[in-house]
Write a protein that holds these residues in place. Structure first.
Motif, PDB file in Angstrom:
ATOM      1  N   TRP A   1       9.809  38.765 -17.848  1.00 12.44           N
ATOM      2  CA  TRP A   1       8.418  39.047 -18.183  1.00 12.44           C
ATOM      3  C   TRP A   1       8.274  39.680 -19.558  1.00 12.44           C
ATOM      4  O   TRP A   1       7.178  39.846 -20.059  1.00 12.44           O
ATOM      5  CB  TRP A   1       7.805  39.979 -17.140  1.00 12.44           C
ATOM      6  N   ASP A   2       9.392  40.097 -20.131  1.00 11.47           N
ATOM      7  CA  ASP A   2       9.311  40.868 -21.366  1.00 11.47           C
ATOM      8  C   ASP A   2       8.531  40.149 -22.451  1.00 11.47           C
ATOM      9  O   ASP A   2       7.719  40.745 -23.151  1.00 11.47           O
ATOM     10  CB  ASP A   2      10.723  41.188 -21.878  1.00 11.47           C
ATOM     11  N   THR A   3       8.782  38.832 -22.547  1.00 12.27           N
ATOM     12  CA  THR A   3       8.118  38.093 -23.607  1.00 12.27           C
ATOM     13  C   THR A   3       6.614  38.179 -23.487  1.00 12.27           C
ATOM     14  O   THR A   3       5.912  38.357 -24.476  1.00 12.27           O
ATOM     15  CB  THR A   3       8.526  36.618 -23.588  1.00 12.27           C
ATOM     16  N   VAL A   4       6.152  38.043 -22.281  1.00 12.93           N
ATOM     17  CA  VAL A   4       4.705  38.027 -22.146  1.00 12.93           C
ATOM     18  C   VAL A   4       4.127  39.437 -22.085  1.00 12.93           C
ATOM     19  O   VAL A   4       3.052  39.690 -22.598  1.00 12.93           O
ATOM     20  CB  VAL A   4       4.282  37.167 -20.939  1.00 12.93           C
TER      21      VAL A   4
ATOM     22  N   HIS B   1       8.527  31.803 -11.292  1.00 18.70           N
ATOM     23  CA  HIS B   1       8.054  32.503 -10.098  1.00 18.70           C
ATOM     24  C   HIS B   1       7.357  33.778 -10.553  1.00 18.70           C
ATOM     25  O   HIS B   1       7.959  34.608 -11.206  1.00 18.70           O
ATOM     26  CB  HIS B   1       9.214  32.853  -9.182  1.00 18.70           C
ATOM     27  N   LYS B   2       6.118  33.882 -10.194  1.00 15.35           N
ATOM     28  CA  LYS B   2       5.344  35.026 -10.659  1.00 15.35           C
ATOM     29  C   LYS B   2       5.586  36.255  -9.792  1.00 15.35           C
ATOM     30  O   LYS B   2       5.228  37.360 -10.151  1.00 15.35           O
ATOM     31  CB  LYS B   2       3.853  34.710 -10.614  1.00 15.35           C
TER      32      LYS B   2
ATOM     33  N   LYS C   1     -12.522  38.974 -16.402  1.00 18.08           N
ATOM     34  CA  LYS C   1     -11.498  39.351 -15.433  1.00 18.08           C
ATOM     35  C   LYS C   1     -11.096  38.175 -14.547  1.00 18.08           C
ATOM     36  O   LYS C   1      -9.952  37.946 -14.246  1.00 18.08           O
ATOM     37  CB  LYS C   1     -12.061  40.465 -14.553  1.00 18.08           C
ATOM     38  N   LYS C   2     -12.085  37.440 -14.130  1.00 20.55           N
ATOM     39  CA  LYS C   2     -11.832  36.384 -13.155  1.00 20.55           C
ATOM     40  C   LYS C   2     -10.956  35.279 -13.725  1.00 20.55           C
ATOM     41  O   LYS C   2     -10.166  34.680 -13.033  1.00 20.55           O
ATOM     42  CB  LYS C   2     -13.162  35.782 -12.692  1.00 20.55           C
ATOM     43  N   GLU C   3     -11.143  35.019 -14.981  1.00 20.23           N
ATOM     44  CA  GLU C   3     -10.480  33.843 -15.529  1.00 20.23           C
ATOM     45  C   GLU C   3      -9.057  34.121 -15.984  1.00 20.23           C
ATOM     46  O   GLU C   3      -8.251  33.211 -16.118  1.00 20.23           O
ATOM     47  CB  GLU C   3     -11.283  33.313 -16.719  1.00 20.23           C
ATOM     48  N   SER C   4      -8.766  35.358 -16.252  1.00 16.63           N
ATOM     49  CA  SER C   4      -7.504  35.630 -16.907  1.00 16.63           C
ATOM     50  C   SER C   4      -6.337  35.377 -15.968  1.00 16.63           C
ATOM     51  O   SER C   4      -6.420  35.577 -14.760  1.00 16.63           O
ATOM     52  CB  SER C   4      -7.495  37.080 -17.364  1.00 16.63           C
ATOM     53  N   ILE C   5      -5.285  34.912 -16.572  1.00 14.08           N
ATOM     54  CA  ILE C   5      -4.116  34.612 -15.778  1.00 14.08           C
ATOM     55  C   ILE C   5      -3.316  35.863 -15.538  1.00 14.08           C
ATOM     56  O   ILE C   5      -3.520  36.893 -16.179  1.00 14.08           O
ATOM     57  CB  ILE C   5      -3.229  33.562 -16.472  1.00 14.08           C
ATOM     58  N   LEU C   6      -2.391  35.741 -14.644  1.00  9.88           N
ATOM     59  CA  LEU C   6      -1.558  36.879 -14.292  1.00  9.88           C
ATOM     60  C   LEU C   6      -0.519  37.100 -15.376  1.00  9.88           C
ATOM     61  O   LEU C   6       0.260  36.220 -15.702  1.00  9.88           O
ATOM     62  CB  LEU C   6      -0.872  36.604 -12.963  1.00  9.88           C
ATOM     63  N   LEU C   7      -0.507  38.276 -15.924  1.00 10.85           N
ATOM     64  CA  LEU C   7       0.433  38.553 -16.992  1.00 10.85           C
ATOM     65  C   LEU C   7       1.313  39.758 -16.698  1.00 10.85           C
ATOM     66  O   LEU C   7       1.953  40.299 -17.582  1.00 10.85           O
ATOM     67  CB  LEU C   7      -0.326  38.795 -18.299  1.00 10.85           C
ATOM     68  N   ARG C   8       1.313  40.151 -15.464  1.00 10.24           N
ATOM     69  CA  ARG C   8       2.147  41.288 -15.100  1.00 10.24           C
ATOM     70  C   ARG C   8       3.015  40.903 -13.901  1.00 10.24           C
ATOM     71  O   ARG C   8       2.578  40.151 -13.038  1.00 10.24           O
ATOM     72  CB  ARG C   8       1.282  42.488 -14.713  1.00 10.24           C
ATOM     73  N   PRO C   9       4.199  41.424 -13.869  1.00 17.18           N
ATOM     74  CA  PRO C   9       5.046  41.093 -12.718  1.00 17.18           C
ATOM     75  C   PRO C   9       4.543  41.740 -11.431  1.00 17.18           C
ATOM     76  O   PRO C   9       3.972  42.833 -11.466  1.00 17.18           O
ATOM     77  CB  PRO C   9       6.414  41.649 -13.117  1.00 17.18           C
ATOM     78  N   ILE C  10       4.741  41.044 -10.362  1.00 19.54           N
ATOM     79  CA  ILE C  10       4.408  41.603  -9.058  1.00 19.54           C
ATOM     80  C   ILE C  10       5.660  41.518  -8.198  1.00 19.54           C
ATOM     81  O   ILE C  10       6.298  40.475  -8.125  1.00 19.54           O
ATOM     82  CB  ILE C  10       3.272  40.815  -8.385  1.00 19.54           C
TER      83      ILE C  10
ATOM     84  N   GLN D   1       6.245  30.165  -3.318  1.00 17.83           N
ATOM     85  CA  GLN D   1       6.011  30.435  -4.731  1.00 17.83           C
ATOM     86  C   GLN D   1       6.800  31.614  -5.251  1.00 17.83           C
ATOM     87  O   GLN D   1       6.824  31.845  -6.447  1.00 17.83           O
ATOM     88  CB  GLN D   1       4.522  30.739  -4.944  1.00 17.83           C
ATOM     89  N   ALA D   2       7.389  32.323  -4.366  1.00 14.61           N
ATOM     90  CA  ALA D   2       7.988  33.579  -4.789  1.00 14.61           C
ATOM     91  C   ALA D   2       9.459  33.402  -5.108  1.00 14.61           C
ATOM     92  O   ALA D   2      10.114  32.461  -4.667  1.00 14.61           O
ATOM     93  CB  ALA D   2       7.817  34.629  -3.717  1.00 14.61           C
ATOM     94  N   PHE D   3       9.938  34.313  -5.900  1.00 16.76           N
ATOM     95  CA  PHE D   3      11.361  34.404  -6.184  1.00 16.76           C
ATOM     96  C   PHE D   3      11.959  35.231  -5.061  1.00 16.76           C
ATOM     97  O   PHE D   3      11.764  36.433  -4.987  1.00 16.76           O
ATOM     98  CB  PHE D   3      11.538  35.074  -7.540  1.00 16.76           C
ATOM     99  N   LEU D   4      12.640  34.556  -4.161  1.00 20.19           N
ATOM    100  CA  LEU D   4      13.066  35.219  -2.933  1.00 20.19           C
ATOM    101  C   LEU D   4      14.389  35.948  -3.154  1.00 20.19           C
ATOM    102  O   LEU D   4      15.328  35.389  -3.715  1.00 20.19           O
ATOM    103  CB  LEU D   4      13.244  34.194  -1.820  1.00 20.19           C
ATOM    104  N   LEU D   5      14.415  37.159  -2.718  1.00 19.13           N
ATOM    105  CA  LEU D   5      15.651  37.919  -2.787  1.00 19.13           C
ATOM    106  C   LEU D   5      15.894  38.539  -1.425  1.00 19.13           C
ATOM    107  O   LEU D   5      15.147  39.414  -1.005  1.00 19.13           O
ATOM    108  CB  LEU D   5      15.514  39.030  -3.820  1.00 19.13           C
ATOM    109  N   ALA D   6      16.879  38.037  -0.750  1.00 14.65           N
ATOM    110  CA  ALA D   6      17.197  38.623   0.552  1.00 14.65           C
ATOM    111  C   ALA D   6      18.172  39.764   0.334  1.00 14.65           C
ATOM    112  O   ALA D   6      19.148  39.622  -0.404  1.00 14.65           O
ATOM    113  CB  ALA D   6      17.804  37.575   1.449  1.00 14.65           C
TER     114      ALA D   6
END
Lengths: 356, 919
Positions: B279-282, B340-341, B445-454, B472-477
């Protein structure tokens, strides 16, 4: 109205074929004008309902045979709607409260009370009371039966109850004591035979007496079944022969085979097979107590005299459990497993005794 | 390596950024310049933090101070310095023990008691703020401290002359060299003096505090650590210890603060960090503004260990991750976001998922925003919170880092909330080229894309609500924590707390809690709190704490019930071998009881037991255990019934004992093959369907018969025989060729079927053949599998019956109609006769004629016949033809569209159409 069963059903007390003495008593009961609540009980196929309808006709005349089906909706206090079918004439109403399942108490409280509370319009020309006919009273819950107690006394002036059940054992004492109990026993073999012969005669058929006897035996003197069987025989083969096949209900055959499977081998695997067959029976709407009864009859015929009492005891025990619980399959299987264990031990003991 | 580079890069940038500012400041002769003030405030707040955090552990203190001083300029070495005193308190993870050693070297330079920020400041390599050597008397710029005199010469150059007394204060003040531009005397007292006073006061307080605490320490009994501690260490550690005994959980005290201290699996940690780095780049991107934030982050990262080592460390793991997780490396979408966001961490409780997420987010320079189950997670609130966390950034206060949203316990969130999360993830942005927070901020607010990690955290990955998120997720077991690492950490903790524990005991503790870190530490604290100084495996075995109320899934439970715990015996070894059979039995009893009662789904459990117990390979020749098991089943059935009927839920505690019984009856060393219990559900659906068939059949049976027949008698007596009866032998000929007897038979058959509401319905099989099936489907109810099949009617016979039945039904319907209103029928018949006219006469003319005949003479208002009408009629009576035409003209008009109403016809509207119109 084309089954023999329906076609030749007697409609008045005078035309009843058997238990004529009881019919005469009933007639007197009507005529003396002091008509009590009735509790008519007896095994299935003995003619309880027929007798009751004859009695009603005696009370009210032929108008009672103009029946109509009414769909009634009752709203329970929990806002749940209960739909129930009633069969009514101008003079009586017939309800099977156990159709409502657990909510039968509401049916008793609402439906019967409203019927009982309303007066007859023309009390001068008619009887001053109506009749509420409750069928399958033995399947009523205890709550419903208690709800019935007070209603029976309170509305005695406008309403008489006729309760119809297969046995009195599940009718609570207070209700039994409020009713005149009338037992309608099964007709004897001879009576069954005579009924069958007369029906065949009316149909223009000739029924050999041997076949009539066999039918009566096979049906277990259940007249409804006997008539159906003879008609099925007629469909199968006419002219009748004395040794022809008498068709039986499938579930009885199936149950018999199940009992044979139990007796022939006792192992967990067999128990598993039997479980499948029990499920099959249950899903065909055969009540669990009837299954257990049928099984006991078959098993008893297969086991030694010493075991018989024990088996009967077990059956009674598990049948009671079954009524208390809700998952009948557990109880049925428990009974069968117990029987298997007992039977196996008995057989092994017998073998040991033979060896040494 | 870049991390390390950045550390220096930042300083360069700092110079770049602030150089002009400094110049301006210098020329404006203002004392209260920004860089001068900031550190002071920060330092004060630092101290305050320290004071506030007295009871806390040194690590917590360090952490908090970092958070508080986000904008601090000099923290690179400062924090490094401050780490030093707390060093003995740190618990090094086994994996990277090397990190603290080098810092010991700098210890000598650190003031013994000085924990305030003051001491370190002069030691930072500052170039920009000390432009001139302090030794010269004549200065181009105002001296940094001390009093001076401004002199302007004839050419207009201004110089600053230092006053003489400064020399004696200089040694003391040299530490605040970079900070003081002051001395102009805008304040009543110079800022320098104020600061000194303040520092003095703080120092005094700290000393007092430490003395007080050391006294407290003396009074408290702890011989182990008493001698080797200098006052500072005492201050750092003992307050925590003393208070910890009463209030703080060890779990919190010893929770990892740094990436390197994490106990969880290295690879998992790395993967998550790597993902976050994507995410650093963004997030930090090419933006100038975000750089300082990044520098903070960098500094914060490095603050626990020497920078070059940290750099190496990171370098190493990065290469590893590059090798293993190339996917993570490669894919960035058009917005420079990772593919994966969302990262979804899953695993059983107590493995440190939440800790990992927090530590890593902090490590990567984010400000953690957490949403967990304790928050309201209804759809709207959730939306708002996600938006707040991802779109906004704190402007006030020290937290200028970007946010990282951590959604904890997401498996409990309602599906609506998760859908909102998904919609946030999938937000499409029209302007693909633009990246960075500013672009996002500008938009609505509504239109902006997600730019932060969750980062989402859950225990059960397979909750239905998470299904779409999972894709959609980056799965980590999360794998199990390694017992060796956990044991080592536990050993450290227990030695530090004066609890003597051998490795075996700790091992068995780990085993007992399924390597649940939290549970282990809690258990240790509990035992410690009870005054236990010695810990052996026996105590651990006896103690009943440390067991989690954890839902393990039904199959696991059934497996445990039907399988003997053979493996366990091997693992624990001596402890179990020594225990006699009864002891093992007790253990098993407790184990199964615990499992069963924590599962909660007693109904399902007992069904599973019921379905599977007969296929267990247990030698049971006399069927004794089977009988016993079934007795238990009937008992539990009755129990359930009682519970439900009387709402007597206190009895529910007896339900899990069923599982225990089954375990002791049927447990076997083999791995049981367990099937999911379907049969009861199947049975109930089949019962329902056959019940429905019967009730539909009963519903339309005429009342006369219905009165005599109930559902029970129908199934028991009537149905099978009835089905036999309606299958007579019919000659396969046309029914018209039947003999009178056969006709009679047919009639009876049809009567019966009608009376019992049975009918044949034509149906098409999947193979394309037509069959007649009996409706309602009572055949299924009456027939049993495995019995000899009954005779069936042929297709032709059924067809004949069906046709005849239709006719009969119509006949009856007509009859009932007649019966119901015989008069109307009669009239209809009568009226139908005269009206009938032959088809060819049904022309418009005739109809119009009839209509004319029927039209009543017009009357005026008073009811008299209108005169013209009679004239007309006279005229029309001359010739019928003429009249008809006339009438037609009036009735229909000259239009070529007219209509005639024919009952039962659809072509009521007619129009002449010529063929040429169509061509």
């Amino acid at each position: 109205m084309s089954l023999w069963l329906d076609k030749y059903r007697p409609t008045s007390l005078g035309k009843l074929d058997y238990h004529k003495e009881q019919a005469a008593q009933l007639k007197n009961l009507v005529q003396c004008g002091d008509f009590p609540h009735l509790l008519v009980y007896g095994p299935s196929g003995a003619g309880k309902k027929t007798r009751i309808m004859c009695l009603l006709r005696e009370l009210y005349g032929p108008g009672v045979e103009k029946l109509r089906i009414e769909h009634q909706t009752i709203v329970a206090p929990s806002k749940k709607k209960i739909e129930i079918n009633t069969i009514a004439s101008n003079y009586h109403i017939e309800v099977n409260p156990s159709d409502a399942g657990n909510q039968d108490r509401v049916v008793i409280q609402e439906l019967i009370k409203t019927v009982a509370q309303s007066q007859q319009i023309q009390s001068s020309t008619q009887k001053e009371f109506k009749v509420v006919l409750l069928t399958e009273v033995d399947r009523l819950t205890k709550d419903a039966q208690h709800a019935l107690r007070r209603t029976m006394e309170k509305y005695m002036a406008t309403c008489r109850l006729i309760l119809c059940s297969t046995s009195t054992s599940k009718v609570i004492g207070p209700i039994q004591s409020r009713c005149l109990a009338i037992r309608v026993p099964l007709p004897s073999t001879e009576e069954v035979c005579s009924v069958l012969t007369s029906v065949c005669k009316k149909e223009g058929l000739l029924l050999p007496p041997e076949l009539a006897k066999r039918i009566s035996d096979k049906s277990g003197r259940n007249l409804r079944r006997a008539l159906l069987m003879s008609e099925a025989c007629r469909v199968q083969q006419y002219p009748f022969s004395a040794d022809q096949d008498v068709p039986e209900p499938d579930w009885e055959v199936y149950l018999r085979e199940t009992a044979n499977a139990i007796v022939s081998q006792q192992s967990p695997q067999r128990l598993l097979e039997v479980r499948g067959r029990l499920y099959e029976l249950l899903t065909h709407c055969i009540p669990a107590d009837i299954i257990i009864k049928g099984l006991v009859e078959e098993l008893l015929s297969n086991c030694d005299g010493q075991l018989k009492t024990e088996v009967a005891h077990l059956a009674a025990y598990y049948e009671h459990r079954l009524q208390l619980g809700s998952k009948s399959i557990y109880h049925l299987e428990a009974f069968i497993a117990k029987f298997m264990a007992m039977y196996k031990r008995f057989m092994e003991d017998g073998l040991d005794a033979m060896m040494f | 390596m870049d991390e390390y580079d950045e550390l220096f890069e930042i300083e360069d940038q700092f110079e770049e950024q602030f150089a002009d500012e400094l110049e301006v400041l210098a020329q404006m002769e203002e004392e209260t310049s920004k860089p001068a003030k900031r550190p002071k405030q920060d330092n004060i707040s630092d101290i305050e933090h320290l004071l506030h955090d007295q009871p806390s552990t040194p690590k917590a203190k360090r952490q908090k101070s970092d958070a508080g001083v986000a904008k601090r300029l000099f923290n690179g070495s400062q924090t490094q310095e401050r780490n030093v005193p707390s060093q003995p308190d740190d618990i090094t993870p086994p994996s990277s023990p090397e990190q603290y050693e080098p810092s010991n070297t700098s210890r000598s330079t650190a003031a013994v008691l000085d924990i305030s920020g003051f001491a370190e400041i002069p030691e930072t390599p500052r170039r920009a703020v000390t432009p001139t050597p302090a030794s010269t008397r004549v200065l181009k710029r105002p001296p940094l401290e001390g009093e001076f005199i401004t002199v302007t010469d004839s050419s207009g150059n201004r110089v600053y002359l230092r006053q003489k007394e400064e020399t004696d204060t200089k040694t003391a003040d040299s530490r605040i060299v970079p900070n003081s531009y002051g001395g102009l005397g805008l304040l009543a007292l110079p800022i320098r003096v104020l600061r000194e006073q303040e520092a003095e006061r703080r120092h005094q307080q700290v000393v007092e505090e430490s003395q007080r605490l050391s006294e407290l320490l003396v009074s408290s009994v702890n011989e182990v650590f008493a001698e080797s501690e200098n006052p500072e260490d005492e201050e750092n550690e003992e307050p925590g210890d003393a208070e910890g005994r009463t209030s703080r959980l060890w779990v919190d005290r010893f929770s990892p603060r740094h990436y390197t201290e994490l106990l969880s699996d290295d690879f998992t940690n790395r993967c998550l960090l790597k993902w976050l780095k994507l995410w650093d780049t963004v997030v930090f991107g090419r933006e100038k503004k975000s750089r300082p934030a990044r520098s903070d982050r960098q500094a914060a990262n490095q603050n626990s260990f020497k920078s070059n080592q940290g750099g190496q460390n990171q370098n190493r793991f990065k290469s590893k991750v590059e090798m293993i997780e190339e996917i993570l490396e490669a894919e960035l979408d058009q917005h420079k976001r990772p593919k994966h966001k969302v990262a979804l961490l899953s695993g059983p409780p107590g493995l440190g998922k939440t800790t990992l997420a927090h530590v890593i987010a902090k490590h990567a320079g984010y400000n953690v925003v957490e949403i967990n189950a304790s928050d309201d997670r209804s759809a709207e609130v959730f939306q708002k919170r996600i938006d707040t966390a991802t779109q906004m950034k704190s402007v006030l206060g020290a937290n200028e880092r970007p946010n990282c949203l951590i959604i904890d316990e997401i498996d409990g969130a309602p599906a609506a909330a998760i859908n909102i999360l998904l919609s946030v993830l999938n937000r499409k942005d029209g302007h693909g080229g633009e990246t960075g927070t500013e672009a996002a901020k500008k938009k609505k607010k509504k239109e902006s894309i997600l730019l932060r990690p969750i980062i989402c955290i859950c225990n059960d990955l397979y909750v239905p609500a998470l299904r779409s998120l999972r894709q959609q997720a980056f799965l980590l077991a999360f794998p199990q924590t390694q017992p060796s690492r956990l044991t080592q950490r536990l050993a450290e903790i227990s030695t530090r707390q004066g609890l003597k524990a051998d490795a075996g005991a700790l091992m068995s503790l780990c085993e007992k809690t399924d390597n649940d870190i939290r549970s282990c530490i809690n258990t240790l604290q509990f035992l410690h709190g009870r005054g236990l100084k010695q810990l052996d495996s026996r105590t651990i075995q006896r103690v009943s704490v440390g067991q989690k109320d954890q839902n393990k899934g039904l199959f696991y439970l059934w497996q445990e019930i039907f399988q003997l715990p053979r493996t366990k015996r091997k693992r624990i070894g001596e402890a179990f071998e020594e225990a006699p059979g009864s002891g093992g039995g007790f253990q098993r009893f407790q184990h199964i009881l615990h499992l069963a009662s924590s599962s909660g789904e007693y109904e399902k459990v007992s069904q599973g037991l019921y379905e599977n117990y007969l296929s267990m390979r247990v030698r049971d020749p006399n069927l004794q255990s089977v009988c016993e098991a079934l007795d238990w089943l009937t008992f539990s059935d009755r129990l359930t019934q009682t519970i439900l009927h009387g709402q007597n839920f206190t009895l529910m505690r007896y339900l899990p004992f069923l599982s225990v019984t089954f375990h002791f009856l049927f447990a076997h060393t083999h791995v049981p093959r367990i099937s999911y219990p379907h049969s009861q559900h199947e049975a109930s659906t089949r019962l329902l369907s056959s019940g429905n068939a019967l009730s539909t059949m009963l519903a339309d049976i005429p009342a006369g018969i219905r009165a005599r027949i109930g559902q029970l008698s129908l199934t028991l007596d009537v149905l099978t025989l009835l089905l036999d009866i309606i299958c007579p032998k019919l000659r396969p000929v046309n029914p018209q060729l039947f003999s009178s007897r056969e006709k009679e038979q047919m009639r009876e058959l049809i009567n019966t079927m009608l009376a019992y509401n049975l009918a044949y319905r034509q149906d098409r099989t999947p193979e394309g053949q037509y069959t007649y099936v009996l409706e309602p489907r009572v055949e299924d109810v009456a027939r049993f599998p495995g019995l000899p099949p009954r005779r069936q009617l042929t297709y032709q016979a059924k067809q004949t019956i069906s046709r005849e039945m239709e006719q009969e039904r119509m006949r009856r319907a007509e009859q009932t109609m007649l019966q119901r209103n015989p008069v109307a029928k009669e009239e209809e018949k009568k009226s139908a006769v005269p009206k009938q006219s032959r088809n060819h006469q049904q022309r418009l003319e005739n109809i119009v004629k009839q209509a004319i005949v029927e039209t009543r003479p017009e009357v005026d208002f008073f009811g008299r016949a209108v005169a013209p009408k009679s004239q007309k009629s006279d005229q029309s009576s001359d010739s019928g033809e003429k009249c008809a035409v006339l009438a037609m003209g009036t009735a229909v008009g000259n239009s070529d569209v007219w209509f005639r109403f024919n009952e039962g016809m659809s072509n009521a509207v007619r129009r002449n159409i010529y063929i040429r119109e169509l061509l």
